[in-house]
Design a protein around this motif. Structure first.
Motif, PDB file in Angstrom:
ATOM      1  N   ALA A   9       1.832   7.490  -8.226  1.00 44.00           N
ATOM      2  CA  ALA A   9       0.595   6.760  -8.537  1.00 44.00           C
ATOM      3  C   ALA A   9       0.058   6.046  -7.302  1.00 44.00           C
ATOM      4  O   ALA A   9      -1.164   5.888  -7.152  1.00 44.00           O
ATOM      5  N   GLY A  10       0.955   5.611  -6.410  1.00 46.41           N
ATOM      6  CA  GLY A  10       0.502   4.940  -5.187  1.00 46.41           C
ATOM      7  C   GLY A  10      -0.134   5.895  -4.198  1.00 46.41           C
ATOM      8  O   GLY A  10      -1.118   5.554  -3.536  1.00 46.41           O
ATOM      9  N   LEU A  11       0.414   7.107  -4.101  1.00 44.46           N
ATOM     10  CA  LEU A  11      -0.106   8.081  -3.134  1.00 44.46           C
ATOM     11  C   LEU A  11      -1.264   8.909  -3.697  1.00 44.46           C
ATOM     12  O   LEU A  11      -2.076   9.432  -2.942  1.00 44.46           O
ATOM     13  N   TRP A  12      -1.315   9.048  -5.027  1.00 44.85           N
ATOM     14  CA  TRP A  12      -2.346   9.886  -5.638  1.00 44.85           C
ATOM     15  C   TRP A  12      -3.000   9.137  -6.800  1.00 44.85           C
ATOM     16  O   TRP A  12      -2.866   9.513  -7.952  1.00 44.85           O
ATOM     17  N   PRO A  13      -3.697   8.039  -6.508  1.00 45.60           N
ATOM     18  CA  PRO A  13      -4.304   7.240  -7.583  1.00 45.60           C
ATOM     19  C   PRO A  13      -5.371   7.990  -8.368  1.00 45.60           C
ATOM     20  O   PRO A  13      -5.650   7.649  -9.519  1.00 45.60           O
ATOM     21  N   ALA A  14      -5.955   9.035  -7.764  1.00 44.36           N
ATOM     22  CA  ALA A  14      -7.017   9.787  -8.454  1.00 44.36           C
ATOM     23  C   ALA A  14      -6.504  10.441  -9.732  1.00 44.36           C
ATOM     24  O   ALA A  14      -7.286  10.688 -10.658  1.00 44.36           O
TER      25      ALA A  14
ATOM     26  N   THR B 142      15.162   7.013 -11.958  1.00 43.89           N
ATOM     27  CA  THR B 142      14.462   7.927 -11.043  1.00 43.89           C
ATOM     28  C   THR B 142      13.017   8.210 -11.473  1.00 43.89           C
ATOM     29  O   THR B 142      12.109   8.199 -10.633  1.00 43.89           O
ATOM     30  N   PRO B 143      12.741   8.478 -12.781  1.00 46.21           N
ATOM     31  CA  PRO B 143      11.333   8.728 -13.160  1.00 46.21           C
ATOM     32  C   PRO B 143      10.417   7.553 -12.835  1.00 46.21           C
ATOM     33  O   PRO B 143       9.262   7.760 -12.437  1.00 46.21           O
ATOM     34  N   LEU B 144      10.918   6.316 -12.976  1.00 49.17           N
ATOM     35  CA  LEU B 144      10.081   5.143 -12.687  1.00 49.17           C
ATOM     36  C   LEU B 144       9.787   5.042 -11.194  1.00 49.17           C
ATOM     37  O   LEU B 144       8.664   4.737 -10.789  1.00 49.17           O
ATOM     38  N   VAL B 145      10.807   5.310 -10.372  1.00 49.24           N
ATOM     39  CA  VAL B 145      10.603   5.288  -8.911  1.00 49.24           C
ATOM     40  C   VAL B 145       9.605   6.379  -8.505  1.00 49.24           C
ATOM     41  O   VAL B 145       8.661   6.136  -7.743  1.00 49.24           O
ATOM     42  N   ALA B 146       9.822   7.594  -9.034  1.00 47.84           N
ATOM     43  CA  ALA B 146       8.969   8.727  -8.652  1.00 47.84           C
ATOM     44  C   ALA B 146       7.514   8.490  -9.062  1.00 47.84           C
ATOM     45  O   ALA B 146       6.586   8.753  -8.275  1.00 47.84           O
ATOM     46  N   LEU B 147       7.295   7.978 -10.266  1.00 47.62           N
ATOM     47  CA  LEU B 147       5.925   7.748 -10.737  1.00 47.62           C
ATOM     48  C   LEU B 147       5.267   6.594  -9.988  1.00 47.62           C
ATOM     49  O   LEU B 147       4.044   6.597  -9.778  1.00 47.62           O
ATOM     50  N   THR B 148       6.063   5.590  -9.588  1.00 50.99           N
ATOM     51  CA  THR B 148       5.509   4.489  -8.788  1.00 50.99           C
ATOM     52  C   THR B 148       4.986   5.007  -7.450  1.00 50.99           C
ATOM     53  O   THR B 148       3.909   4.619  -6.990  1.00 50.99           O
ATOM     54  N   VAL B 149       5.745   5.914  -6.832  1.00 49.75           N
ATOM     55  CA  VAL B 149       5.309   6.504  -5.557  1.00 49.75           C
ATOM     56  C   VAL B 149       4.121   7.434  -5.782  1.00 49.75           C
ATOM     57  O   VAL B 149       3.122   7.394  -5.037  1.00 49.75           O
TER      58      VAL B 149
ATOM     59  N   PRO C  49       0.833  -1.206   0.000  1.00 53.24           N
ATOM     60  CA  PRO C  49       0.000   0.000   0.000  1.00 53.24           C
ATOM     61  C   PRO C  49       0.869   1.258   0.000  1.00 53.24           C
ATOM     62  O   PRO C  49       1.887   1.322   0.680  1.00 53.24           O
ATOM     63  N   GLY C  50       0.444   2.249  -0.776  1.00 54.49           N
ATOM     64  CA  GLY C  50       1.218   3.472  -0.900  1.00 54.49           C
ATOM     65  C   GLY C  50       2.079   3.503  -2.141  1.00 54.49           C
ATOM     66  O   GLY C  50       2.644   4.535  -2.482  1.00 54.49           O
ATOM     67  N   LEU C  51       2.166   2.351  -2.857  1.00 53.14           N
ATOM     68  CA  LEU C  51       2.890   2.298  -4.123  1.00 53.14           C
ATOM     69  C   LEU C  51       1.921   1.857  -5.225  1.00 53.14           C
ATOM     70  O   LEU C  51       0.849   1.320  -4.958  1.00 53.14           O
ATOM     71  N   ALA C  52       2.325   2.078  -6.479  1.00 52.98           N
ATOM     72  CA  ALA C  52       1.397   1.919  -7.604  1.00 52.98           C
ATOM     73  C   ALA C  52       0.817   0.514  -7.712  1.00 52.98           C
ATOM     74  O   ALA C  52      -0.331   0.334  -8.125  1.00 52.98           O
ATOM     75  N   GLY C  53       1.603  -0.522  -7.359  1.00 53.64           N
ATOM     76  CA  GLY C  53       1.131  -1.888  -7.548  1.00 53.64           C
ATOM     77  C   GLY C  53      -0.090  -2.252  -6.722  1.00 53.64           C
ATOM     78  O   GLY C  53      -0.816  -3.195  -7.057  1.00 53.64           O
ATOM     79  N   PHE C  54      -0.354  -1.509  -5.652  1.00 52.77           N
ATOM     80  CA  PHE C  54      -1.456  -1.850  -4.739  1.00 52.77           C
ATOM     81  C   PHE C  54      -2.826  -1.625  -5.369  1.00 52.77           C
ATOM     82  O   PHE C  54      -3.712  -2.485  -5.297  1.00 52.77           O
ATOM     83  N   TRP C  55      -3.014  -0.451  -5.997  1.00 56.03           N
ATOM     84  CA  TRP C  55      -4.369  -0.036  -6.379  1.00 56.03           C
ATOM     85  C   TRP C  55      -4.970  -0.889  -7.485  1.00 56.03           C
ATOM     86  O   TRP C  55      -6.150  -1.237  -7.431  1.00 56.03           O
ATOM     87  N   GLY C  56      -4.177  -1.219  -8.482  1.00 62.44           N
ATOM     88  CA  GLY C  56      -4.722  -1.993  -9.592  1.00 62.44           C
ATOM     89  C   GLY C  56      -5.229  -3.355  -9.131  1.00 62.44           C
ATOM     90  O   GLY C  56      -6.341  -3.774  -9.477  1.00 62.44           O
ATOM     91  N   GLU C  57      -4.402  -4.052  -8.326  1.00 59.88           N
ATOM     92  CA  GLU C  57      -4.799  -5.376  -7.853  1.00 59.88           C
ATOM     93  C   GLU C  57      -5.998  -5.281  -6.911  1.00 59.88           C
ATOM     94  O   GLU C  57      -6.909  -6.107  -6.966  1.00 59.88           O
ATOM     95  N   MET C  58      -6.005  -4.263  -6.054  1.00 59.21           N
ATOM     96  CA  MET C  58      -7.116  -4.104  -5.101  1.00 59.21           C
ATOM     97  C   MET C  58      -8.427  -3.830  -5.845  1.00 59.21           C
ATOM     98  O   MET C  58      -9.476  -4.424  -5.527  1.00 59.21           O
TER      99      MET C  58
END
Length: 529
Positions: free
Chosen positions: A505-510, A496-503, A415-424
């Motif tokens: 998307a996890g914190l701001w899925p909207a 760095t862009p991949l790390v930043a976007l992963t964080v 939770p808090g990273l991009a991988g959480f929201w899609g699966e949930m």
């Protein structure tokens, strides 16, 4: 957001689709004397960075100019008659579903070009390498931008040849067999898919995807829809890849060069699931309802199968390849995408689209990291890494070890990273699927998929423990000289862009769901939103 006229948006989208193709032609020409730099090879690699950088900037400007108040509306549309006899049109456009995939493709291709400039894989001429990367980019971007069924098929097929040569000419061990397996599987699937696309076009009288989506299957009988979904679905399932049509993927990933693996996992797998959402859900909804439970069943089998395969590869003494392990993890992650699509509910489909983007970011990062580890140690064999050369990454190359751990916990859905929201969201979609689908069956699928998330956590944590936290090997440097080079400057720039976007998307899925949800609602309702 910025205010850009529709004509400028049209030009930007045309540039994004055609620009890489023109860049590929230019890459094969002799470099002008003033641009050669230290060598012609350096010049052509720099050319690849510039072209993909321009396309990325154009994609970002297009995203900024996109009307975010109406993401369900097709924007930047171009509609020109191409083959009047068949009513085939050069029809381009983007909405909230295709825009994120367009930007993701442009970003990952630029990062691959940047990485290759500093770390060109061993093989033939860089000219051919850069040209193939650009043709691959053009075909992928076109797949997400075209709105005609036959153009979609052409773009879908356009990526096969460059990826075949990237694996066959710049890959590692077993590259020829892996490349042939890749091309044969995908071509056979595509032949069946073409028949399904022609069936829809001829029976409905148009190949226009917007008109077909608006009609929402009303002009096609249920039997035609069932045959079309079966035929098109097989071609899309091979590219996704769905179990049991996945067996080309681990071999292709294991043999491919680093940038080939990043592009294959990051964008090419998305073409299959995008086709399910863009074509089958709105154009043949009755046919999809017939096959939805079977699609969900294959999806959850893929989730469990991929996780068990990864656990077997991660086990001590199994001689598992780390690239192969991440490839099998993709089978499981794409299973969640297919599960979301099979629910035919807005929640599930939004989850599938979110998981698509998250998988591209996270798995792209993981393949970059494993490629860097292989460059430093000469192997991606997990036992060798854990016992001899790569163990205790936290101590020997702390930044590299930290990034590998970050990629692993992002992949397992923290939770808090991009991988959480899609699966949930995919699981929520299965909890309450579309009204015409069997809820007890989908509750069963949800329970199995949820168990798959536990298996994913298990194998990812085993990998981190073995590679990052193992004991220092005997004789390893412990004081001044590190045993492994840590993250280089160009690697920081690429990752760095991949790390930043992963964080982000996890914190701001909207930010992503605000784009996809209105477009998904309209697709599922047949344009009646």
């Amino acid at each position: 957001m910025i205010d850009i006229s529709e004509s400028v948006m049209q030009l930007l989208l045309a540039l994004i689709v055609v620009g890489p193709l023109l860049g590929a032609v230019a890459a094969l020409l002799p470099a002008p004397p003033g641009l050669k730099g230290k060598s012609p090879d350096q010049a052509v690699l720099r050319h690849g960075v510039i072209v993909t950088g321009v396309i990325l900037i154009a994609a970002i400007v297009l995203a900024l100019g996109f009307d975010h108040d109406h993401p369900s509306k097709m924007q930047a549309t171009t509609d020109i008659s191409w083959i009047p006899a068949l009513d085939v049109r050069i029809h381009l456009g983007i909405d909230g579903i295709s825009l994120p995939l367009l930007v993701l493709t442009a970003l990952l291709t630029f990062l691959c070009a940047l990485h290759s400039y500093f770390k060109m894989p061993a093989g033939p001429s860089p000219k051919a390498f850069v040209a193939l990367i650009l043709v691959l980019e053009s075909g992928t971007l076109a797949t997400f931008a075209v709105l005609d069924l036959l153009l979609f098929f052409l773009a879908f097929e356009m990526v096969l040849i460059p990826m075949y040569f990237l694996i066959a000419r710049w890959g590692g061990a077993q590259r020829t067999q892996a490349a042939w397996k890749f091309i044969l599987y995908t071509l056979l699937g595509s032949v069946v898919m073409l028949l399904g696309l022609l069936l829809i076009g001829l029976k409905s009288g148009t190949f226009d995807m917007v008109a077909l989506a608006t009609d929402n299957g009303r002009g096609l009988t249920t039997s035609v829809q069932v045959i079309a979904v079966l035929a098109i679905g097989i071609g899309l399932a091979v590219k996704t890849p769905m179990w049991p049509l996945h067996s080309w993927l681990p071999d292709a990933h294991t043999a491919a060069p680093t940038v080939g693996s990043v592009l294959l996992a990051g964008v090419m797998l998305k073409m299959g699931t995008y086709g399910f959402v863009r074509i089958l859900l709105p154009v043949a909804p009755d046919g999809m309802r017939e096959f939805a439970p079977y699609l969900a069943a294959f999806a959850v089998v893929g989730i469990i199968y991929g996780s068990l395969a990864c656990l077997a590869l991660a086990k001590q003494g199994a001689k598992g390849d780390l690239k192969r392990l991440i490839a099998y993890s993709s089978v499981g992650h794409m299973g969640f995408v297919l599960l979301g699509i099979s629910t035919m509910s807005p929640t599930g489909v939004n989850g599938a689209l979110f998981a698509n983007i998250a998988h591209g970011l996270i798995t792209g990062l993981l393949f970059f990291l494993v490629g860097a580890l292989k460059d430093r140690t000469g192997t991606s064999d997990l036992d060798t890494l854990a016992q001899e050369s790569g163990a205790a990454l936290y101590g020997k190359a702390p930044r590299l070890g930290g990034l590998l751990a970050f990629g692993a916990v992002a992949s397992l859905g923290l939770p808090g990273l991009a991988g959480f929201w899609g699966e949930m969201l995919a699981l929520f979609g299965a909890f309450k699927p579309a009204d015409d689908l069997s809820r007890p069956a989908f509750l069963t699928f949800m329970a199995i998929a949820a168990f798959g998330t536990l298996l994913t956590a298990a194998y990812m944590l085993i990998v981190v423990r073995r590679v990052c936290m193992g004991p220092m090997p005997q004789g390893a440097a412990t004081t001044d000289t590190p045993a492994l080079a840590d993250v280089q400057g160009y690697e920081f720039a690429a990752w760095t862009p991949l790390v930043a976007l992963t964080v982000l998307a996890g914190l701001w899925p909207a930010a992503l769901l605000g784009l996809t949800d209105p477009a998904v609602q309209q697709l599922l309702s047949g344009g009646k939103s």
